[in-house]
Write a protein that holds these residues in place. Structure first.
Motif, PDB file in Angstrom:
ATOM      1  N   ALA A   1      -1.718 -11.352  -6.239  1.00  0.00           N
ATOM      2  CA  ALA A   1      -1.171 -10.202  -5.513  1.00  0.00           C
ATOM      3  C   ALA A   1       0.191  -9.827  -6.081  1.00  0.00           C
ATOM      4  N   TYR A   2       0.400  -8.528  -6.226  1.00  0.00           N
ATOM      5  CA  TYR A   2       1.646  -8.014  -6.768  1.00  0.00           C
ATOM      6  C   TYR A   2       2.240  -6.988  -5.814  1.00  0.00           C
ATOM      7  N   GLU A   3       3.540  -7.065  -5.665  1.00  0.00           N
ATOM      8  CA  GLU A   3       4.260  -6.083  -4.861  1.00  0.00           C
ATOM      9  C   GLU A   3       4.631  -4.921  -5.763  1.00  0.00           C
ATOM     10  N   VAL A   4       4.386  -3.707  -5.289  1.00  0.00           N
ATOM     11  CA  VAL A   4       4.695  -2.505  -6.070  1.00  0.00           C
ATOM     12  C   VAL A   4       5.489  -1.536  -5.202  1.00  0.00           C
ATOM     13  N   ALA A   5       6.340  -0.774  -5.843  1.00  0.00           N
ATOM     14  CA  ALA A   5       7.174   0.191  -5.121  1.00  0.00           C
ATOM     15  C   ALA A   5       6.364   1.397  -4.663  1.00  0.00           C
ATOM     16  N   ASP A   6       5.397   1.813  -5.466  1.00  0.00           N
ATOM     17  CA  ASP A   6       4.613   3.018  -5.190  1.00  0.00           C
ATOM     18  C   ASP A   6       3.133   2.684  -5.378  1.00  0.00           C
ATOM     19  N   LEU A   7       2.422   2.511  -4.283  1.00  0.00           N
ATOM     20  CA  LEU A   7       1.020   2.105  -4.343  1.00  0.00           C
ATOM     21  C   LEU A   7       0.165   3.135  -5.072  1.00  0.00           C
ATOM     22  N   ALA A   8       0.377   4.404  -4.816  1.00  0.00           N
ATOM     23  CA  ALA A   8      -0.438   5.448  -5.455  1.00  0.00           C
ATOM     24  C   ALA A   8      -0.257   5.424  -6.973  1.00  0.00           C
ATOM     25  N   MET A   9       0.987   5.293  -7.419  1.00  0.00           N
ATOM     26  CA  MET A   9       1.248   5.282  -8.863  1.00  0.00           C
ATOM     27  C   MET A   9       0.672   4.018  -9.506  1.00  0.00           C
ATOM     28  N   ALA A  10       0.840   2.873  -8.859  1.00  0.00           N
ATOM     29  CA  ALA A  10       0.300   1.631  -9.396  1.00  0.00           C
ATOM     30  C   ALA A  10      -1.226   1.660  -9.423  1.00  0.00           C
ATOM     31  N   THR A  11      -1.830   2.284  -8.409  1.00  0.00           N
ATOM     32  CA  THR A  11      -3.285   2.426  -8.367  1.00  0.00           C
ATOM     33  C   THR A  11      -3.784   3.244  -9.552  1.00  0.00           C
ATOM     34  N   GLU A  12      -3.127   4.354  -9.817  1.00  0.00           N
ATOM     35  CA  GLU A  12      -3.527   5.196 -10.957  1.00  0.00           C
ATOM     36  C   GLU A  12      -3.395   4.450 -12.276  1.00  0.00           C
ATOM     37  N   LYS A  13      -2.333   3.672 -12.406  1.00  0.00           N
ATOM     38  CA  LYS A  13      -2.131   2.896 -13.636  1.00  0.00           C
ATOM     39  C   LYS A  13      -3.255   1.879 -13.815  1.00  0.00           C
TER      40      LYS A  13
ATOM     41  N   HIS B   1      -9.461  -0.958 -14.089  1.00  0.00           N
ATOM     42  CA  HIS B   1      -9.601  -1.769 -12.882  1.00  0.00           C
ATOM     43  C   HIS B   1     -10.405  -0.950 -11.869  1.00  0.00           C
ATOM     44  N   LEU B   2     -11.388  -1.571 -11.252  1.00  0.00           N
ATOM     45  CA  LEU B   2     -12.235  -0.876 -10.288  1.00  0.00           C
ATOM     46  C   LEU B   2     -11.744  -1.139  -8.870  1.00  0.00           C
ATOM     47  N   PRO B   3     -11.460  -0.082  -8.098  1.00  0.00           N
ATOM     48  CA  PRO B   3     -11.060  -0.297  -6.706  1.00  0.00           C
ATOM     49  C   PRO B   3     -12.206  -0.925  -5.913  1.00  0.00           C
ATOM     50  N   LEU B   4     -11.882  -1.886  -5.068  1.00  0.00           N
ATOM     51  CA  LEU B   4     -12.884  -2.539  -4.233  1.00  0.00           C
ATOM     52  C   LEU B   4     -12.919  -1.944  -2.835  1.00  0.00           C
ATOM     53  N   GLY B   5     -12.246  -0.831  -2.653  1.00  0.00           N
ATOM     54  CA  GLY B   5     -12.185  -0.141  -1.372  1.00  0.00           C
ATOM     55  C   GLY B   5     -10.877   0.623  -1.296  1.00  0.00           C
ATOM     56  N   PRO B   6     -10.715   1.383  -0.239  1.00  0.00           N
ATOM     57  CA  PRO B   6      -9.480   2.161  -0.086  1.00  0.00           C
ATOM     58  C   PRO B   6      -8.316   1.256   0.332  1.00  0.00           C
ATOM     59  N   SER B   7      -7.100   1.763   0.197  1.00  0.00           N
ATOM     60  CA  SER B   7      -5.948   1.011   0.698  1.00  0.00           C
ATOM     61  C   SER B   7      -6.024   0.975   2.214  1.00  0.00           C
TER      62      SER B   7
ATOM     63  N   GLY C   1       3.243  -6.671   7.722  1.00  0.00           N
ATOM     64  CA  GLY C   1       3.931  -5.739   8.609  1.00  0.00           C
ATOM     65  C   GLY C   1       3.364  -4.332   8.588  1.00  0.00           C
ATOM     66  N   GLY C   2       2.077  -4.199   8.288  1.00  0.00           N
ATOM     67  CA  GLY C   2       1.445  -2.884   8.248  1.00  0.00           C
ATOM     68  C   GLY C   2       1.539  -2.193   6.896  1.00  0.00           C
ATOM     69  N   ALA C   3       2.191  -2.835   5.920  1.00  0.00           N
ATOM     70  CA  ALA C   3       2.244  -2.248   4.576  1.00  0.00           C
ATOM     71  C   ALA C   3       0.820  -2.124   4.041  1.00  0.00           C
ATOM     72  N   HIS C   4       0.586  -1.093   3.260  1.00  0.00           N
ATOM     73  CA  HIS C   4      -0.751  -0.884   2.705  1.00  0.00           C
ATOM     74  C   HIS C   4      -1.011  -1.825   1.542  1.00  0.00           C
ATOM     75  N   VAL C   5      -2.254  -2.294   1.485  1.00  0.00           N
ATOM     76  CA  VAL C   5      -2.726  -3.137   0.385  1.00  0.00           C
ATOM     77  C   VAL C   5      -4.007  -2.523  -0.158  1.00  0.00           C
ATOM     78  N   GLN C   6      -4.279  -2.827  -1.426  1.00  0.00           N
ATOM     79  CA  GLN C   6      -5.533  -2.384  -2.028  1.00  0.00           C
ATOM     80  C   GLN C   6      -5.958  -3.417  -3.060  1.00  0.00           C
ATOM     81  N   PHE C   7      -7.270  -3.677  -3.122  1.00  0.00           N
ATOM     82  CA  PHE C   7      -7.829  -4.674  -4.027  1.00  0.00           C
ATOM     83  C   PHE C   7      -8.590  -3.996  -5.158  1.00  0.00           C
ATOM     84  N   PHE C   8      -8.538  -4.628  -6.347  1.00  0.00           N
ATOM     85  CA  PHE C   8      -9.197  -4.114  -7.552  1.00  0.00           C
ATOM     86  C   PHE C   8      -9.869  -5.270  -8.275  1.00  0.00           C
ATOM     87  N   LEU C   9     -10.969  -4.957  -8.960  1.00  0.00           N
ATOM     88  CA  LEU C   9     -11.598  -5.903  -9.874  1.00  0.00           C
ATOM     89  C   LEU C   9     -11.080  -5.578 -11.262  1.00  0.00           C
ATOM     90  N   SER C  10     -10.456  -6.563 -11.898  1.00  0.00           N
ATOM     91  CA  SER C  10      -9.877  -6.326 -13.222  1.00  0.00           C
ATOM     92  C   SER C  10     -10.965  -6.363 -14.287  1.00  0.00           C
TER      93      SER C  10
END
Length: 134
Positions: A80-92, A98-104, A111-120
């Motif tokens: 797991a990696y912490e990112v400043a901008d989830l949308a930008m990191a997702t696009e990268k 990397h295939l998304p395994l579902g929506p964020s 604390g309610g922060a959004h997470v998203q999983f990917f298959l590398s």
């Protein structure tokens, strides 16, 4: 991206905590949390170097980690990696195949922060955690 934690799937949190204490010598643990959206129980363990381990146990038979336990695959489940901008990191990551395994989704453990999983492309799971805004 900054490494946040290593996710380990366990059948029960108590078993994972006992292993971390007896085998890894860990003594700092968070309170356990039930995340109904992810359908898992979670507890964090910390070593003296500051490395964080997330112990993940299924909360139901249809939990996303139940298959890992049944097949004994992907028990060292994700990085797991912490990112400043989830949308930008997702696009990268998507641009890097990397295939998304579902929506964020919001995660109670963060604390309610959004997470998203990917298959590398290498076959392991990557979790992105959106860092709280200062």
């Amino acid at each position: 991206m900054k490494l946040h934690h290593i996710g380990l799937v366990v059948a029960e949190l108590d078993l994972g905590v006992r292993y971390c204490c007896e085998t890894l010598g860990l003594s700092r643990f968070s309170e356990s949390v039930l995340d109904p959206l992810q359908r898992v129980h979670i507890c964090f363990a910390y070593d003296d170097a500051g490395i964080c381990y997330e112990l993940i146990a299924p909360a139901s038979d249809d939990s996303p980690v139940s298959q890992a336990l049944r097949t004994r695959h992907n028990l060292l489940n994700h990085l797991a990696y912490e990112v400043a901008d989830l949308a930008m990191a997702t696009e990268k990551l998507r641009a890097q195949r990397h295939l998304p395994l579902g929506p964020s989704q919001p995660a109670i453990a963060f604390g309610g922060a959004h997470v998203q999983f990917f298959l590398s492309p290498l076959g392991h799971i990557v979790e992105l955690i959106e860092a709280p805004t200062p």
